[in-house]
Design a protein around this motif. Structure first.
Motif: not given
Length: 311
Positions: A116-119, A194-199
């Motif tokens: 899921x990295x690229x998304x 993978x999840x993006x960083x928190x806001x």
């Protein structure tokens, strides 16, 4: 000696470090959680201590410096390294640990790029940089590692205690990957989410400055680990340059018997001489590199004996 050590480099991650420590304590309760603080100014170290992690400090700035300290100080049968930004899900950790403990894998790579990295990653230049580094290393070193720069990895004792950390910053993951390939260590990959960083949580990776450091590291390691290939390419480039410059001079000589451009002829000769020197330098350095690999294999025996003594 710990059976499982979870290593968490940390620099100003107060927004996420509490959750990261809690998650790993719940997921792998038998593990010892180490948080190595790298001059945080937002209270990250204090939060980690409150959650029961063993907190140590590295005062030289840079992720490579932190990992050097970790690898020197912690003795464990299996090391699991994760980032403090809560981008790596904990549910993959047990599988990675089992690869080390029960299958004798030296390094397990948490592969983000195949899932899921690229998304999830909202920074397009980071995506491009990861793909470029992966392509470059796989071509130069003739391997097939799917994610070069992931910070989610598991290691065995022998890898940790024989890996010479030279990088100071984020290029450390690149150095690890190339070292493992060159030294014929056993590598496996596990596709992870993978999840993006928190806001509100900011990446410490500078896309351009750190990207250039990574590419520079790849070039330096290619020269050091594959000197014959590196200097053969350099010799071929120099010889081609010399041939291009000398060709008109040679044609004129064949046609008229004269050499009107002596400076060009002399310069071409020196360039051709540099090509010959480059080629033989590669041969000599390749012999030295082969000797270094032999010495490394002997160092593995010493590390194995130390490992058995610590058990």
């Amino acid at each position: 000696m710990d059976k499982i050590a979870v290593l968490i480099p940390c620099y100003n991650e107060a927004k996420t470090i509490r959750k990261v420590v809690r998650d790993w304590k719940n997921e792998i309760p038998e593990a010892v959680i180490y948080v190595y603080d790298n001059n945080s100014s937002d209270g990250s170290a204090e939060i980690a201590e409150e959650e029961g992690a063993i907190v140590r400090r590295e005062y030289q700035q840079g992720k490579g410096n932190v990992i050097r300290r970790m690898f020197r100080e912690v003795d464990a049968q299996c090391y699991l390294m994760v980032d403090a930004d809560d981008t790596y899900p904990v549910e993959y950790g047990r599988r990675m640990i089992d690869e080390v403990l029960y299958k004798n894998v030296d390094m397990v790579i948490g592969d983000r790029l195949s899932s899921t990295y690229f998304e999830e990653n909202k920074r397009p230049f980071h995506n491009f940089g990861n793909s470029l580094v992966r392509f470059t290393i796989n071509r130069l070193f003739q391997t097939n590692i799917r994610d070069i720069m992931t910070g989610y990895r598991a290691f065995g004792f022998l890898f940790v205690k024989t890996f010479p950390v030279l990088s100071k910053g984020f290029e450390i993951e690149t150095e690890m990957s190339i070292h493992a390939v060159d030294k014929n260590m056993r590598i496996s990959s596990i596709v992870i989410g993978y999840r993006d960083r928190q806001e509100g949580s900011e990446s410490k990776l500078n896309t351009y400055a750190d990207g250039m450091k990574v590419l520079k590291t790849i070039g330096a390691l290619y020269k050091n680990y594959k000197p014959m290939r590196f200097f053969s390419w350099l010799a071929a480039l120099l010889f081609l340059t010399a041939a291009i410059f000398v060709a008109p001079v040679f044609v004129t000589y064949v046609q008229s018997g004269l050499v009107p451009r002596f400076p060009t002829l002399i310069a071409s000769g020196f360039i051709a001489l540099a090509a010959v020197l480059s080629f033989f330098s590669g041969m000599i350095l390749e012999t030295i590199a082969q000797k270094s690999r032999q010495e490394f294999e002997m160092s593995l025996h010493d590390a194995q004996r130390a490992y058995k003594e610590l058990l």
